[in-house]
Motif scaffolding. Structure first.
Motif, mmCIF file in Angstrom:
data_model
loop_
_atom_site.group_PDB
_atom_site.id
_atom_site.type_symbol
_atom_site.label_atom_id
_atom_site.label_comp_id
_atom_site.label_asym_id
_atom_site.label_seq_id
_atom_site.Cartn_x
_atom_site.Cartn_y
_atom_site.Cartn_z
ATOM 1 N N MET A 1 0.847 -1.188 0.000
ATOM 2 C CA MET A 1 0.000 0.000 0.000
ATOM 3 C C MET A 1 0.882 1.237 0.000
ATOM 4 O O MET A 1 1.910 1.257 0.668
ATOM 5 C CB MET A 1 -0.902 -0.005 1.229
ATOM 6 C CG MET A 1 -1.965 1.014 1.066
ATOM 7 S SD MET A 1 -3.551 0.827 1.848
ATOM 8 C CE MET A 1 -3.432 -0.037 3.305
ATOM 9 N N ASN A 2 0.508 2.242 -0.796
ATOM 10 C CA ASN A 2 1.378 3.407 -0.857
ATOM 11 C C ASN A 2 1.209 4.297 0.369
ATOM 12 O O ASN A 2 0.270 4.155 1.150
ATOM 13 C CB ASN A 2 1.189 4.192 -2.159
ATOM 14 C CG ASN A 2 -0.147 4.895 -2.228
ATOM 15 O OD1 ASN A 2 -0.682 5.332 -1.209
ATOM 16 N ND2 ASN A 2 -0.674 5.012 -3.428
ATOM 17 N N ASN A 5 -2.069 6.293 1.196
ATOM 18 C CA ASN A 5 -3.172 5.470 1.678
ATOM 19 C C ASN A 5 -2.936 4.992 3.104
ATOM 20 O O ASN A 5 -3.858 4.961 3.912
ATOM 21 C CB ASN A 5 -3.386 4.281 0.748
ATOM 22 C CG ASN A 5 -3.984 4.719 -0.578
ATOM 23 O OD1 ASN A 5 -4.807 5.610 -0.612
ATOM 24 N ND2 ASN A 5 -3.528 4.113 -1.656
ATOM 25 N N ARG A 317 -7.577 -7.814 5.828
ATOM 26 C CA ARG A 317 -6.573 -7.176 4.964
ATOM 27 C C ARG A 317 -5.607 -8.222 4.407
ATOM 28 O O ARG A 317 -5.239 -8.196 3.247
ATOM 29 C CB ARG A 317 -5.805 -6.103 5.733
ATOM 30 C CG ARG A 317 -6.637 -4.840 5.972
ATOM 31 C CD ARG A 317 -5.869 -3.809 6.758
ATOM 32 N NE ARG A 317 -6.695 -2.654 7.065
ATOM 33 C CZ ARG A 317 -6.897 -1.632 6.224
ATOM 34 N NH1 ARG A 317 -6.281 -1.615 5.047
ATOM 35 N NH2 ARG A 317 -7.679 -0.637 6.550
ATOM 36 N N SER A 319 -6.252 -11.393 3.975
ATOM 37 C CA SER A 319 -6.914 -12.289 3.028
ATOM 38 C C SER A 319 -7.104 -11.623 1.663
ATOM 39 O O SER A 319 -7.160 -12.300 0.647
ATOM 40 C CB SER A 319 -8.245 -12.781 3.588
ATOM 41 O OG SER A 319 -9.176 -11.724 3.590
ATOM 42 N N VAL A 320 -7.173 -10.292 1.628
ATOM 43 C CA VAL A 320 -7.280 -9.649 0.320
ATOM 44 C C VAL A 320 -5.910 -9.254 -0.232
ATOM 45 O O VAL A 320 -5.838 -8.533 -1.220
ATOM 46 C CB VAL A 320 -8.232 -8.428 0.313
ATOM 47 C CG1 VAL A 320 -9.627 -8.832 0.721
ATOM 48 C CG2 VAL A 320 -7.691 -7.302 1.178
ATOM 49 N N GLY A 321 -4.854 -9.708 0.418
ATOM 50 C CA GLY A 321 -3.542 -9.568 -0.215
ATOM 51 C C GLY A 321 -2.543 -8.673 0.487
ATOM 52 O O GLY A 321 -1.472 -8.415 -0.061
ATOM 53 N N ALA A 322 -2.847 -8.192 1.716
ATOM 54 C CA ALA A 322 -1.851 -7.399 2.435
ATOM 55 C C ALA A 322 -0.723 -8.308 2.892
ATOM 56 O O ALA A 322 -0.972 -9.396 3.403
ATOM 57 C CB ALA A 322 -2.492 -6.708 3.626
ATOM 58 N N ASP A 326 2.938 -4.667 4.905
ATOM 59 C CA ASP A 326 1.864 -3.675 4.762
ATOM 60 C C ASP A 326 1.167 -3.448 6.099
ATOM 61 O O ASP A 326 0.851 -2.321 6.467
ATOM 62 C CB ASP A 326 0.821 -4.158 3.743
ATOM 63 C CG ASP A 326 1.400 -4.233 2.335
ATOM 64 O OD1 ASP A 326 2.066 -3.280 1.928
ATOM 65 O OD2 ASP A 326 1.181 -5.261 1.664
ATOM 66 N N ASN B 89 -4.170 -11.609 -3.641
ATOM 67 C CA ASN B 89 -4.549 -10.278 -4.108
ATOM 68 C C ASN B 89 -4.973 -10.282 -5.567
ATOM 69 O O ASN B 89 -5.891 -9.566 -5.960
ATOM 70 C CB ASN B 89 -3.364 -9.334 -3.883
ATOM 71 C CG ASN B 89 -3.718 -7.903 -4.189
ATOM 72 O OD1 ASN B 89 -3.183 -7.329 -5.132
ATOM 73 N ND2 ASN B 89 -4.612 -7.340 -3.406
ATOM 74 N N PRO B 114 -9.002 -4.436 -1.762
ATOM 75 C CA PRO B 114 -7.995 -5.329 -2.361
ATOM 76 C C PRO B 114 -7.064 -4.595 -3.330
ATOM 77 O O PRO B 114 -5.878 -4.900 -3.415
ATOM 78 C CB PRO B 114 -8.843 -6.362 -3.106
ATOM 79 C CG PRO B 114 -10.166 -6.329 -2.435
ATOM 80 C CD PRO B 114 -10.363 -4.913 -2.013
ATOM 81 N N MET B 116 -6.043 -1.619 -3.070
ATOM 82 C CA MET B 116 -5.086 -0.816 -2.305
ATOM 83 C C MET B 116 -3.733 -1.519 -2.227
ATOM 84 O O MET B 116 -2.706 -0.877 -2.095
ATOM 85 C CB MET B 116 -5.585 -0.620 -0.873
ATOM 86 C CG MET B 116 -6.761 0.290 -0.770
ATOM 87 S SD MET B 116 -6.220 1.987 -0.800
ATOM 88 C CE MET B 116 -7.696 2.775 -0.215
ATOM 89 N N TYR B 117 -3.791 -2.840 -2.250
ATOM 90 C CA TYR B 117 -2.556 -3.605 -2.127
ATOM 91 C C TYR B 117 -2.020 -4.026 -3.487
ATOM 92 O O TYR B 117 -1.215 -4.927 -3.594
ATOM 93 C CB TYR B 117 -2.787 -4.821 -1.221
ATOM 94 C CG TYR B 117 -3.159 -4.422 0.186
ATOM 95 C CD1 TYR B 117 -2.167 -3.987 1.069
ATOM 96 C CD2 TYR B 117 -4.472 -4.418 0.623
ATOM 97 C CE1 TYR B 117 -2.488 -3.577 2.358
ATOM 98 C CE2 TYR B 117 -4.810 -4.015 1.906
ATOM 99 C CZ TYR B 117 -3.803 -3.596 2.761
ATOM 100 O OH TYR B 117 -4.120 -3.182 4.032
#
Ligand SMILES: Nc1ncnc2c1ncn2[C@@H]1O[C@H](COP(=O)(O)OP(=O)(O)OP(=O)(O)O)[C@@H](O)[C@H]1O
Ligand SMILES: [Mg+2]
Lengths: 405, 251
Positions: A1-2, A5, A317, A319-322, A326, B89, B114, B116-117
């Motif tokens: 994440m940048n 954000n 977070r 589970s959605v790819g963090a 991050d 992701n 999602p 965001m990553y």
């Protein structure tokens, strides 16, 4: 994440727990404010001492009888009688880096005029003393070489003595007062110098020819000290060397034998004072810094609570790819923001606190660098005390985290 | 099965054992199957049969004790944590029983999460993709509703939009209708069937045997093994099911 954000996420987390975030900031605010106030007082006192000392003249050199006492060993009283007339005369003859010389003898006692009296100190000096000290005479005039030769019973008085003895505003010049029952005619009043930074009244004194004080008041043949001034501040070291050489030869001290006198320059005094003030400042600041440590632990505590509370969010977070990094960045940034915001508020509170101290008469001066150091320290606290909770968050197992209730 | 269809998921004798104290719990005892692109698979079985464990494997949240798992042709077993995070992701969309939306956050922000990553998306692209996904689940008019201002059905729609937003290879749902009433469950099924018709690959874990009538394939688990793996020749329409529900239920 940048970064932007991450910043938004951290801000939102802090905003959703405003009161709690403020409480953990409070520690930092108090700590930083304390550090800044302590530094401001330390720095302010140091500057005021420096100013006082340099007002006395930065090229002054003081010769005292007896070996260097900084070791703390008590000396034989006879060792305190080593500065004699011959030394003074020899210095006058041979001086090249030294401009003015004044032997000094002092005596404390009562000064009386009519029904008024005051306790004060009488300084016996040479004519050149006023040049060494850079003192100016407000009213009347100084004594002359002639007065010195004749041991004339004349004196100059400081403002405090003048006020005590002449409360009705009469002109002291020309009046005769008694000091230790000896009559002295006042020939001048010194310009007021107020209190010095140690709280000493610099106007409670009288100055007379050294010969008068030695013969008529004390009946002694030695000086309590000799004050000199170097040609310039830069030539102080050469002047000290010169004086040492003269006195050693006069006292017949050779080879490795230690001096029976001590020479100190105003500069040295100033440095010693500065070092002492620095030590005091450091002690104060370290004490204040401990509150920052405690504040850091407070932040860590809050961050651990925050991580536990948001276990489910962390699981989501992840589970959605963090990635772990991050997550840890998110919490690290949050703790840095708490501590840096606390730092900013702390600087403001510290500044206001310093103003309050100033209004109570304490000398203060906020060093610019202390503000930058505060920010750096706060960021560091945020990182150090945020690291462990952030690591804890990053190492959560996503499966367990997402099921957490 | 049509041989030309692309294999999205392939499991080869996947086992997953847990050590609890001195005992070993065998949650999966060797599971093998292939799932092709565009399938709508329901996974059923009694409690403790290993459904969630299997889904965690498929979702790259966990790695098998032994056996191989290929997602979109890549082997997951030897991947590092970070590699698996990236894979989740890009290739997977999760829908959970308890929605798991971020609190006090708008629908569109939740759906953006999602992306965001994923550094390939800038904020404008992220917003566009999120709005598109929300429109696909019928919430195009509720973009800025906060998660705590929505009903359960709406929250689950947001969660489905979030699972769609990264255009995943497979959507994984664990008891996605478990917290919803019958009518809302049917509405979700209508949505899943719509996604199925659009060609998405869906794996749907459920307790409810009825739901198997609405999927294209059903896998039955028992004690960590596959009992049955049947294709559904006669897929019922969830829309019709919804229409047949007694009206008295909603008031
Ligand atoms: N992390 C774990 N540690 C130890 N045992 C586990 C763990 N996760 C699952 N198990 C065990 O593995 C078995 C399968 O669990 P799983 O959660 O996959 O079942 P399930 O089919 O999803 O059940 P349910 O329908 O109740 O959700 C159970 O016996 C469970 O106790
Ligand atoms: Mg389960």
């Amino acid at each position: 994440m940048n970064f932007l954000n991450l910043l938004k996420v951290a801000l939102r987390a802090i905003a959703s727990n405003k009161f709690r975030s403020f409480l953990s900031m409070l520690g930092i605010i108090i700590g930083v404010a304390a550090v800044i106030i302590m530094m401001a007082i330390g720095q302010g006192s140091k500057e005021s001492v420096r100013k006082n000392i340099s007002q006395m003249g930065t090229n002054i050199i003081m010769i005292r009888p007896g070996a260097d006492m900084r070791g703390g060993v008590r000396q034989d009283p006879s060792a305190m009688q080593t500065l004699k007339m011959a030394d003074y005369e020899r210095i006058l003859e041979e001086k090249t880096f030294v401009t003015h010389v004044s032997p000094e003898v002092t005596s404390s006692g009562q000064a009386i005029y009519g029904a008024n009296n005051t306790s004060t100190s009488m300084y016996g000096e040479s004519v050149e003393y006023f040049d060494i000290r850079q003192w100016t005479i407000a009213d009347g005039e100084s004594f002359t070489e002639e007065d010195v030769r004749k041991s004339a019973k004349v004196c100059l008085i400081g403002k405090t003595v003048a006020d005590e003895l002449f409360p009705n505003g009469q002109d002291p010049v020309g009046k005769t007062i008694r000091f230790k029952s000896i009559p002295f005619r006042i020939i001048g009043v010194l310009k007021s110098k107020g209190y010095n930074s140690f709280g000493m009244d610099q106007d409670n004194l009288m100055v007379a020819p050294y010969t008068t004080v030695m013969k008529r008041l004390l009946a002694q043949t030695y000086f309590s000290s000799i004050n000199c001034s170097a040609l310039s501040e830069e030539m102080t070291d050469q002047a000290i060397e010169e004086l040492t050489r003269i006195l050693r030869s006069n006292h017949k001290i050779t080879g490795d034998a230690v001096d029976d006198f001590t020479i100190r320059s105003q500069q040295e005094m100033m440095e010693t004072m500065s070092t002492t003030m620095d030590t005091i400042t450091i002690i104060l600041v370290v004490a204040a810094a401990f509150s920052l440590l405690v504040a850091g632990i407070g932040i860590m505590n809050i961050m651990l609570v925050s991580v536990t509370e948001r276990t489910k969010e962390i699981g989501l977070r992840m589970s959605v790819g963090a990635r772990g990094i991050d997550i840890s960045n998110q919490f690290l940034l949050e703790s840095i923001m708490i501590s840096v915001t606390g730092g900013v508020l702390g600087v403001i509170v510290g500044y206001l606190g310093t103003l309050v101290c100033t209004s109570f008469g304490l000398p203060t001066s906020i060093p610019m660098w202390s503000i930058f150091v505060s920010f750096a320290v706060c960021t560091l606290i945020g990182i150090i005390f945020g690291y462990f909770p952030a690591q804890k968050a990053a190492n959560l197992d996503p499966i367990e985290a997402i099921r957490y209730e | 099965m049509d041989e030309e269809k692309k294999v999205v998921i392939e499991l080869q004798n996947v086992k997953r054992y847990f050590t609890v104290g001195s005992e070993t719990v065998k949650a999966l005892r060797g599971v093998s199957f292939k799932i092709y692109e565009g399938e709508f698979v329901t996974i059923m079985g009694t409690s403790g049969s290993g459904k969630s464990t299997l889904l965690n494997q498929l979702g790259c949240l966990d790695t098998p004790t032994s056996g191989e798992y290929f997602l979109d042709g890549v082997s997951v077993r030897k991947m590092s944590k970070n590699q698996r995070a990236k894979l989740r992701n890009r290739k997977i969309g999760f829908v959970f029983q308890s929605y798991n939306l971020l609190p006090k956050t708008t629908a569109v922000e939740n759906v953006e999460l999602p992306l965001m990553y994923n550094s390939k998306y800038n904020s404008r692209q992220r917003r566009e993709a999120a709005v598109k996904a929300l429109e696909a689940v019928g919430l195009g008019d509720r973009l800025n509703h906060k998660s705590n201002q929505m009903s359960g059905g709406q929250m689950q729609r947001v969660a489905i939009a979030r699972a769609l937003v990264n255009d995943p290879a497979v959507i994984l749902a664990d008891e996605a209708t478990g917290n919803l009433d019958t009518r809302t469950s049917f509405e979700m099924l209508v949505l899943f069937q719509k996604l199925y018709r659009e060609g998405r690959t869906i794996i749907f874990v459920t307790h409810n045997p009825e739901i198997a009538h609405y999927s294209s394939r059903n896998i039955m688990l028992r004690d960590g093994k596959i009992r049955e793996d049947t294709l559904n020749e006669n897929i019922l329409s969830a829309e019709e099911g919804l229409a047949k529900l007694p009206k008295t239920q909603d008031d």
